[in-house]
Design an enzyme around this catalytic site. Structure first.
Site, short mmCIF file in Angstrom:
data_model
loop_
_atom_site.label_atom_id
_atom_site.label_comp_id
_atom_site.label_asym_id
_atom_site.label_seq_id
_atom_site.Cartn_x
_atom_site.Cartn_y
_atom_site.Cartn_z
N LYS A 199 6.88 10.88 35.95
CA LYS A 199 5.42 10.67 35.92
C LYS A 199 4.80 12.06 35.99
O LYS A 199 4.27 12.49 37.01
CB LYS A 199 4.97 9.76 37.07
CG LYS A 199 3.57 9.23 36.91
CD LYS A 199 3.29 8.10 37.89
CE LYS A 199 1.82 7.80 37.98
NZ LYS A 199 1.19 7.30 36.75
N1 PMP Z 1 2.76 3.81 32.08
C1 PMP Z 1 1.92 4.80 32.38
C2 PMP Z 1 1.63 5.85 31.35
C3 PMP Z 1 1.31 4.85 33.64
O1 PMP Z 1 0.46 5.86 33.94
C4 PMP Z 1 1.58 3.85 34.58
C5 PMP Z 1 0.92 3.90 35.93
N2 PMP Z 1 1.67 4.68 36.82
C6 PMP Z 1 2.46 2.82 34.22
C7 PMP Z 1 3.03 2.83 32.96
C8 PMP Z 1 2.79 1.72 35.18
O2 PMP Z 1 3.50 2.20 36.28
P1 PMP Z 1 3.36 1.54 37.72
O3 PMP Z 1 3.47 0.07 37.53
O4 PMP Z 1 4.52 2.09 38.46
O5 PMP Z 1 2.05 1.92 38.27
#
Ligand code: PMP
Length: 299
Positions: free
Chosen positions: A158
């Site tokens: 991330k």
């Molecule tokens: N894809 C992207 C690009 C994101 O920013 C997020 C949010 N973190 C997600 C998917 C979903 O991840 P999560 O469910 O862990 O928040």
């Protein structure tokens, strides 16, 4: 309501080991993370005083940093405690929590061997990414920008740098009146929205793109286990635009987006239906449970 600038708010932010006044949580303009995107972050949500799946978010933060070649100077348990402490210090029980780790201003060059890793955690009230009327379904434009190949960028991290594409895609979608963008993968399959994963209902079964060049979101995995617990078949696979054309329901899953129905992608319409509603209800119930109960259900 006018947006209050993010650097001009009351509250406390944990910054490199101490709680500092919100407006004092500043860094130097020659910060490596700013110039070269050596920064990773998390997006977490607290419900009723508990941060949902905190341990998983912290572990992803640590892994995201590792993928960018740096270690966090704190153990996972310490980071968990910091996130809880920030929430408490700001007197919030329902909020979005944002940890960020980045290389500092100790060295500014592509080579960053002498930089220190910094960590900050902020939190603020943030009801839902798509606002109050999201239950009617959000509208996604098809983005020109694609998710990069995993050998082109550290796509399992991330990493702040990957959001450059997201902002471009989202702005283009917003300019056309959409709520968000749906990005394809580098090789043309359906990928994800700019801050959430996507699901489709095809012939009564739940389909979700294989997360091989974008985040396998914590909400995505939660929704898959909720769907399986309900007896739905969940198929993770490469999904083409032609496959998408056969879907009846579509929905997004992400920490900020939670589970949100989709009513349009490009020129295709969807009708938020029973499966989407069931998973919205199950997710809303799960996030309100105590962490021990959530962990038990995931086991
Ligand atoms: N894809 C992207 C690009 C994101 O920013 C997020 C949010 N973190 C997600 C998917 C979903 O991840 P999560 O469910 O862990 O928040």
């Amino acid at each position: 309501m006018a947006l209050i600038p993010f650097d001009d708010r009351d509250g406390l932010i944990w910054f490199d080991g101490e709680m500092v006044a919100w407006r004092d949580a500043k860094l130097h303009v020659l910060t490596h993370g700013l110039h070269y995107a050596s920064a990773v972050f998390e997006g977490e949500r607290a419900y009723g005083g508990n941060i949902f799946k905190l341990e998983e978010h912290t572990q992803r933060l640590i892994n995201s940093a590792k993928l960018l070649g740096f270690d966090l100077p704190y153990a996972a348990a310490e980071i968990n405690d910091v996130c809880k402490a920030v929430l408490k210090a700001n007197n919030l029980t329902d909020a979005y929590v944002r940890p960020i780790a980045y290389r500092g201003s100790e060295q500014l060059a592509v080579s960053a061997q002498l930089t220190k890793t910094h960590l900050a955690v902020a939190c603020w009230p943030w009801p839902n990414l798509f606002g109050a009327d999201r239950m009617q379904g959000v509208r996604l434009g098809l983005a020109e920008w694609r998710r990069p190949h995993p050998q082109t960028a550290p796509t399992a991290s991330k990493a702040a740098g990957l959001y450059m594409i997201g902002t471009l895609a989202k702005h283009a979608a917003e300019a056309e009146g959409f709520n968000d963008a749906l990005m394809l993968t580098w090789d043309g399959y359906v990928g994800e929205a700019t801050g959430a994963n996507i699901f489709f209902v095809i012939d009564g079964k739940i389909h979700s793109p294989t997360p091989d060049c974008f985040l396998d979101g914590i909400t995505r995995r939660t929704v898959i286990s909720l769907a399986k617990a309900r007896g739905y078949e969940v198929i993770e696979r490469h999904i083409t635009l032609e496959d998408m054309a056969t879907a009846t329901e579509a929905f997004l899953a992400g920490t900020a987006a939670e589970v949100t129905p989709v009513r349009q992608i490009g020129t295709q319409d969807f009708t938020p239906g029973k499966i989407t509603q069931t998973l919205i209800d199950d997710y809303s119930a799960l996030v309100m449970m105590q962490p021990e109960e959530v962990a038990k259900r995931a086991a």
